[in-house]
Design a protein around this motif. Structure first.
Motif, PDB file in Angstrom:
ATOM      1  N   HIS A  71       0.786  -1.157   0.136  1.00  0.00           N
ATOM      2  CA  HIS A  71      -0.014   0.017   0.036  1.00  0.00           C
ATOM      3  C   HIS A  71       1.010   1.094  -0.087  1.00  0.00           C
ATOM      4  N   PRO A  72       0.325   2.388  -0.946  1.00  0.00           N
ATOM      5  CA  PRO A  72       1.184   3.489  -0.851  1.00  0.00           C
ATOM      6  C   PRO A  72       1.489   4.060   0.440  1.00  0.00           C
ATOM      7  N   TYR A  73       0.348   3.998   1.194  1.00  0.00           N
ATOM      8  CA  TYR A  73       0.551   4.363   2.607  1.00  0.00           C
ATOM      9  C   TYR A  73       1.733   3.782   3.718  1.00  0.00           C
ATOM     10  N   THR A  74       1.446   2.518   3.492  1.00  0.00           N
ATOM     11  CA  THR A  74       2.752   1.781   4.279  1.00  0.00           C
ATOM     12  C   THR A  74       3.981   2.294   3.743  1.00  0.00           C
ATOM     13  N   ARG A  75       4.184   2.289   2.508  1.00  0.00           N
ATOM     14  CA  ARG A  75       5.371   2.829   1.963  1.00  0.00           C
ATOM     15  C   ARG A  75       5.936   4.018   2.275  1.00  0.00           C
ATOM     16  N   PRO A 110      -1.698  -1.274  -6.187  1.00  0.00           N
ATOM     17  CA  PRO A 110      -0.615  -1.775  -5.001  1.00  0.00           C
ATOM     18  C   PRO A 110       0.774  -1.700  -5.575  1.00  0.00           C
ATOM     19  N   VAL A 111       1.658  -1.496  -4.903  1.00  0.00           N
ATOM     20  CA  VAL A 111       3.242  -1.445  -5.282  1.00  0.00           C
ATOM     21  C   VAL A 111       3.601  -3.077  -5.441  1.00  0.00           C
ATOM     22  N   PRO A 150      10.045   5.018  -8.205  1.00  0.00           N
ATOM     23  CA  PRO A 150       9.497   6.019  -8.777  1.00  0.00           C
ATOM     24  C   PRO A 150       8.033   5.723  -8.906  1.00  0.00           C
ATOM     25  N   SER A 151       6.971   6.852  -8.873  1.00  0.00           N
ATOM     26  CA  SER A 151       5.567   6.483  -8.620  1.00  0.00           C
ATOM     27  C   SER A 151       5.145   6.322 -10.078  1.00  0.00           C
ATOM     28  N   GLY A 152       4.001   5.517 -10.128  1.00  0.00           N
ATOM     29  CA  GLY A 152       3.411   5.203 -11.232  1.00  0.00           C
ATOM     30  C   GLY A 152       2.388   4.150 -11.321  1.00  0.00           C
ATOM     31  N   HIS A 168      -1.148 -11.918   2.802  1.00  0.00           N
ATOM     32  CA  HIS A 168      -0.862 -10.690   2.649  1.00  0.00           C
ATOM     33  C   HIS A 168      -1.995  -9.740   1.930  1.00  0.00           C
ATOM     34  N   ALA A 169      -2.747  -8.985   2.632  1.00  0.00           N
ATOM     35  CA  ALA A 169      -3.787  -8.435   2.046  1.00  0.00           C
ATOM     36  C   ALA A 169      -3.729  -6.706   1.793  1.00  0.00           C
ATOM     37  N   VAL A 170      -4.256  -6.222   0.797  1.00  0.00           N
ATOM     38  CA  VAL A 170      -4.099  -4.504   0.661  1.00  0.00           C
ATOM     39  C   VAL A 170      -5.372  -4.308   0.197  1.00  0.00           C
TER      40      VAL A 170
END
Lengths: 344, 273, 299
Positions: free
Chosen positions: A264-268, A335-336, B271-273, A328-330
């Protein structure tokens, strides 16, 4: 796989205030099994503490209301439990530890007395608690006192029998937190909820307390929910982690998976904000913006306004939670995904 | 060698024993002869746990308390020998940012009043009239990343990170050379902490400030500081360049602290994307 | 949960002060009793301003006597009857509000000013000054306030100003103790340390940083004290040291009525009820204000 100790399903919580109705918890899901230590992380105001307090039913209603959702403890729905049964459960099967060890002890009463009171209350629901070591003829108070001393010993307070006569101010902060842990463990709880138990303590004491919690899990096969804002604590202590943002659990999974491959972008973003060994001066990445107003939350994903991956889809509808790896759920449309990263 | 901006020479502080109706408390040696020197333009980290004496040292540097023995020199001048007027002038040159942004701002004052108070107190040095103070307050808010429209608000309307920015603006108002940073980010979320740390670095680069950064958070100290001193029960245990201390700690205490601090491994940014 | 609102408040431009007032009103309105108190106080203040104008028999208020109409029982013309010289009791009571409320205000304001000064200096200076001032405060506290006020009033002579002054001089120690405690607590606040680190003078620290943050409990105590001050004023009037007739005053009215009890009970009814209402109203209001201004002191 063993049966779940605690199962929170789609829990919603609203709070009414002068400004309107705040949607504080917005469909929280969390499952804790015996032997698991769950770290619940997120910024302040994300609903971590309220999730913990909801399990013990310690959120005053009103102003709070639970419009939806269930909390099952060994299959029993806590939302439907009568108050006196809930109270018995709190004293005995669900233990709680809070952040500030100073304000949770009565300064005018000896440590021993406070522990004995808790022991007697717990024993009123389960008389067998007191019978273990001390023969019955000594009387319940004496038994409770012995139990208290044994627990103080177990949480690592030397000369426990004598320290029962001490007042809280004669203990250091770390010692007081140990007393509170002992208190939470008296009823032999199956679930321990620790809300920022080491935030007010020095790192050396913090390490000891976290070790203590881990040994409790190993020795008694209990489940633990550790609420913290410190990802380092989670990485070193927990088996699993749930990341919360603005009332939602946005990412869950085994600690290794979430910390090595945060999806998740927030976790990152949270992890990128921690200064690392090799972070060059001035290159730390802060997360701009604040947790949204929960009275008028953004539609769709609540993190979208602060997210650099957000698209129109994110702003329209809240993403459902889906797996990115086993366990592992998001909750994210984008998701990244990336291979395992080398150690930093 | 450059002359230190702040020099602490063998400072001791003993709180005398107290007698009361219910017995007596023993004398407390909060500082047992601490010496260190901070050179202009550097970030000096002072690391210690609770009860280490770091708070007493901070209060002594600000002259809110007088040391029992030893000297504290600011640019070679002994602070104990300064008269009231010279001391007041000195206060404009040493400022502090506090740990708790919720407690360090007077709830009854507006942001403008808070930020312009140092200019008002030191108006004989700064020579700013009412309009000048207002302009400078707006300028300071912009410097710390807030906007002019925040001037009329009260502290309670701001988040923790924003309050800490206001606290930094106040500390900068009188144009100090040395800033004491007393755990300025320990009450903040990591996301906000990162912003405040970057702001502090940016301000140091722009204004050429000297930082004395007091903290128990080793990761933050390593990120921000050039040199570090570890203090433990009133004694300086170890001192040196940050990298050396973190990579090759000499004392048992330093090793213990480094070992106890929880660590997290983090993936590099993509990098974002 | 007020923390939730912070981010919005900080980003939305708008009339800040009005919003704060609205918030305070919202909290105040949560309690019906405080609203009742506010209503009673408003009524009392209304009569304090306009009582003698609105009185149904304004001549009686000015002291006119009509022996023919003495001791008339309550009726439509005289809802609370007439007294021993044939004056309308309701009119006298309405007009008496002015003196009682004015005296109450005077006592509370002078008393709180004196007490705040003493308490602030004692708490801020500490040491010997504190010891001396507080021991003197305790000394004044040991003397029963009504007796002290009687003694001072007797020495100063009768009259409205002297009575107010006499009560005030026995009234300040409560404020001194309250303010000293508040100042001692506020002195340790971080923002006070911040002000000292800036180099602010002691006077600036005290008046700009410490005292403004001690105001709430003082205001609450003033409101709670209003009722008791009115009662004390009436008490002095009852004993005969207060305001002299013909100026109508509740205590004096009651005192005269006492001689004609129980046959002409109505002469005591109106002033007694007025006093009860005023004290009751100010106390409810004070409790409500405490909830709004000083949430720590709840229950």
């Amino acid at each position: 796989m063993s049966e779940a100790l605690l199962e929170i399903r789609d829990l919603h919580l609203t709070m009414s205030s002068f400004d309107g109705l705040a949607h504080v918890l917005n469909g929280v899901d969390l499952t804790v099994r015996r032997g698991e230590v769950w770290g619940v992380v997120g910024e302040s105001g994300c609903g971590k503490s309220l999730t913990g307090l909801s399990i013990s039913r310690l959120v005053p209603t009103p102003p709070a209301r639970y419009p939806q959702g269930s909390i099952r403890f060994e299959g029993e729905d806590l939302m439907r439990l009568a108050p006196h049964r809930m109270q018995a459960l709190r004293g005995k099967r669900i233990g709680m530890i809070f952040q500030d060890p100073t304000t949770n002890l009565n300064p005018t009463v000896r440590i021993g007395e406070q522990l004995v009171d808790v022991a007697l209350a717990a024993a009123s629901h389960d008389p067998s608690l007191l019978d273990d070591a001390t023969p019955q003829q000594f009387g319940r108070r004496r038994q409770a006192r012995d139990l208290a001393a044994r627990l103080l010993e177990r949480v690592g307070i030397p000369d426990a029998q004598a320290r029962l006569a001490s007042y809280p101010h004669e203990f250091s902060g770390g010692m007081r937190q140990r007393v509170l842990i002992a208190m939470a463990l008296i009823g032999r709880p199956d679930l321990l909820i620790a809300d920022e138990p080491t935030t007010a303590l020095d790192v050396s004491v913090q390490a000891q307390i976290l070790k203590l919690i881990q040994s409790m899990v190993a020795d008694h096969d209990i489940g633990v929910i550790l609420i913290t804002h410190n990802l380092g604590v989670v990485a070193e202590t927990c088996t699993h982690v749930a990341v919360m943002y603005a009332g939602n659990v946005v990412e869950t999974g085994p600690v290794a998976a979430v910390i090595e491959r945060p999806a998740h972008p927030y976790t990152r973003a949270l992890m990128a904000a921690i200064p690392m060994r090799d972070t060059p001066r001035g290159q730390l990445q802060g997360l701009p913006g604040v947790v949204p107003d929960l009275i008028r939350p953004p539609p769709g994903c609540r993190f979208a306004p602060r997210c650099d991956r957000a698209t129109a889809e994110c702003r329209a509808r809240f993403p459902g939670t889906g797996p990115v790896a086993p366990g592992h759920a998001v909750a994210c449309y984008h998701p990244v995904r990336q291979p395992k990263i080398a150690d930093g | 060698m450059v002359e230190p901006i702040l020099e602490i020479q063998g400072v001791r502080k003993t709180y005398p024993a107290r007698r009361s109706l219910f017995g007596r408390s023993a004398a407390v040696d909060a500082l047992k002869g601490v010496s260190l020197a901070v050179t202009p333009g550097e970030s000096f980290g002072l690391v210690g746990e609770s009860g280490s004496g770091k708070t007493t040292l901070t209060r002594s540097i600000l002259r809110l308390e007088a040391p029992t023995a030893g000297r504290i020199l600011f640019k070679g001048e002994d602070m104990a020998r300064l008269g009231p007027k010279a001391l007041r002038t000195l206060r404009a040159r040493i400022q502090i940012v506090f740990q708790d942004p919720y407690a360090s701002l007077n709830p009854r004052m507006t942001v403008e009043e808070i930020v312009s108070e140092p200019m008002l107190v030191h108006r004989d040095i700064l020579r700013l009239d009412r309009a000048g103070r207002r302009d400078r307050a707006a300028e300071l808010l912009a410097l710390v990343g807030l906007s002019t429209q925040h001037l009329a608000r009260n502290p309670h309307e701001f988040s923790g990170g924003q309050r800490q920015r206001i606290g930094i603006a106040r500390a900068l108002a009188a144009g100090p050379e040395l800033l004491l940073l007393d755990e300025p980010t320990s009450a903040l979320d990591v996301s906000v902490q990162a912003q405040v740390l970057n702001l502090l670095i940016d301000l140091q680069d722009r204004l050429g400030l000297t930082y004395l950064f007091i903290s128990h958070d080793l990761a933050v100290v390593r990120y921000l500081c050039d040199r570090v001193a570890l203090i433990h029960s009133g004694v300086l245990v170890e001192e040196g360049p940050t990298r050396e201390i973190f990579d090759a700690p000499q004392s048992d205490y330093a090793r213990m602290l480094l070992g106890a601090a929880p660590k997290v491994r983090v993936p590099p940014a993509t990098p974002s994307g | 949960m007020s923390k939730l609102a912070d981010p919005i408040a900080a980003t939305a431009a708008g009339p800040v002060r009005r919003e704060k007032l609205a918030r305070a009103l919202f909290r105040f309105r949560q309690s019906r009793l405080s609203l009742l108190g506010a209503a009673i106080v408003a009524l009392v203040l209304f009569f304090a301003l306009l009582g003698s104008v609105l009185a149904p028999y304004p001549d009686d208020v000015r002291g006119s006597v009509s022996t023919a109409a003495r001791f008339l029982a309550p009726s439509a013309a005289h809802p609370f009857g007439t007294n021993e010289v044939g004056q309308d009791v309701l009119s006298l009571t309405m007009a008496g509000t002015t003196v009682s409320v004015l005296a109450g205000f005077g006592v509370v304001i002078i008393g709180s000013l004196l007490g705040t000064l003493v308490g602030a200096v004692a708490g801020f200076a500490g040491g010997l000054v504190d010891e001396a001032l507080m021991r003197f405060t305790d000394l004044v506290l040991t003397i029963p306030s009504l007796i002290l006020a009687m003694a001072i009033a007797a020495a100063l002579g009768p009259g409205f100003e002297n009575m107010v002054l006499a009560i005030s001089l026995s009234w300040w120690p409560g404020y001194a103790r309250l303010v000293r405690g508040e100042v001692l607590a506020a002195r340790e606040e971080v923002y006070v340390t911040a002000a000292r680190a800036i180099g602010a003078s002691p006077a600036r620290v005290l008046f700009r940083h410490i005292l403004p943050n001690c105001l709430s409990p003082i205001i609450v105590k003033m409101s709670l004290d209003m009722g008791f001050a009115i009662l004390t004023v009436a008490g002095l009037g009852f004993i005969g040291i207060g305001v002299r007739p013909p100026t109508p005053e509740w205590g004096t009215l009651l005192s005269t009525a006492r001689s004609y009890m129980p046959d002409y009970w109505w002469t005591a009814m109106a002033p007694g009820m007025a006093m009860f209402l005023a004290v009751f109203g100010f106390n409810l209001l004070g409790d409500g204000l405490r909830d709004v201004l000083d949430p720590r002191g709840r229950r």
